[in-house]
Design a protein around this motif. Sequence first.
Motif, PDB file in Angstrom:
ATOM      1  N   THR A  58       1.008  -1.183  -0.053  1.00  0.00           N
ATOM      2  CA  THR A  58       0.010   0.001   0.066  1.00  0.00           C
ATOM      3  C   THR A  58       0.897   1.297  -0.095  1.00  0.00           C
ATOM      4  N   SER A  74      -3.296   4.089  -2.108  1.00  0.00           N
ATOM      5  CA  SER A  74      -3.316   3.206  -3.201  1.00  0.00           C
ATOM      6  C   SER A  74      -2.717   1.913  -3.023  1.00  0.00           C
ATOM      7  N   THR A  75      -3.492   0.783  -3.665  1.00  0.00           N
ATOM      8  CA  THR A  75      -2.942  -0.454  -3.837  1.00  0.00           C
ATOM      9  C   THR A  75      -2.541  -1.004  -5.256  1.00  0.00           C
ATOM     10  N   GLU A  76      -2.676   0.124  -6.114  1.00  0.00           N
ATOM     11  CA  GLU A  76      -2.439  -0.197  -7.475  1.00  0.00           C
ATOM     12  C   GLU A  76      -0.993  -0.510  -7.749  1.00  0.00           C
ATOM     13  N   THR A  96       1.304   2.159  -9.593  1.00  0.00           N
ATOM     14  CA  THR A  96       1.616   3.393  -8.856  1.00  0.00           C
ATOM     15  C   THR A  96       2.513   3.053  -7.685  1.00  0.00           C
TER      16      THR A  96
END
Length: 325
Positions: free
Chosen positions: A246, A258-260, A263
């Motif tokens: 994260t 964000s956990t993408e 990113t």
Amino acid sequence: MPPAVPSPILRRRRLGTELRRLRESAGLTGDQVIERIGWASASKLSRLENGRSRPDPDDVRVLLELYGAEEELRAELLGITEEAGDMRAWRRSYPVMTQQQLGWAELEAGCAEIREYNPVLVPGLLQTSGYARLRIMSANRAADAAGEPDGAEDPETEVQARLARQPLLDRADGPRYTAVLEEAALGHRAGPPEVLHEQLVQLCELAMLPNVTLHLLLRDTRIGEFYLPPTAFSLYRFADPQDPETLAIEGGFIDAMSTEANTVNRYKVAFEWLCSAALSASDTLTWLFTATGRLTDTAAPSTAAAGPAAAPAQRRRHSGRLTER
């Protein structure tokens, strides 16, 4: 002392991710699930899958049966469901907590590794009470000047809540922690000499913990091809490898998470660049000791008396405190 287990909020996110994955693997839409199990509202499933509600074990069992989950996975997810529902027990592990600090505490709980960078401040996990108090009061004054209520707790309660998160680093099973500090965060703009002296003493002390690594980025240091990190950020890797890494971006008055993967990976690269450009851990400790010595003569006598050399002897593991007071 902060718990070693993940927070219920993190467990809810993990459960929601697994339930969504199982539903999609079963080839079912949300509407089809609601129709088959007879729930009155489609939002109930949405809240579960997005980790926004406390899960009912009976509801989770019904979903796992519908999705045809294997027995071993069912047992694992029902265990996570129990952890996700026990918010009170988790919060009792903190002597003081406020809503503002809760979000950070939730991220930190159950971490295997934390990496942080802040261009202008000492990160919250490293702050003394005096440094934290200055930061909180100045933010409150900005809100007052804008004619808006800051919505925060009593400042002293907020300070104590921030300090309540910090024993995480002083625990035998605490996460590996790395921070890149900017020289500006310890300069004269950050506070009066006695506050900075106390903060430097504490950083010297923390830097000698086996799980803590500090790097100092000097003012004129060039990062790669003149890279400039745009904002403060923190990276969290959890003990459970199934929990996604994260990213938290701290914008002062607005924070984002964000956990993408794409990113998160960009910020991981940026953090490596920062570490490479900054002083080594040993050179950082030398710099901190030297800076502490320079402030000794100008700091208040009661603060200066401790001195940097006294700090290591004053710290004990499991003391539950990070400051000398």
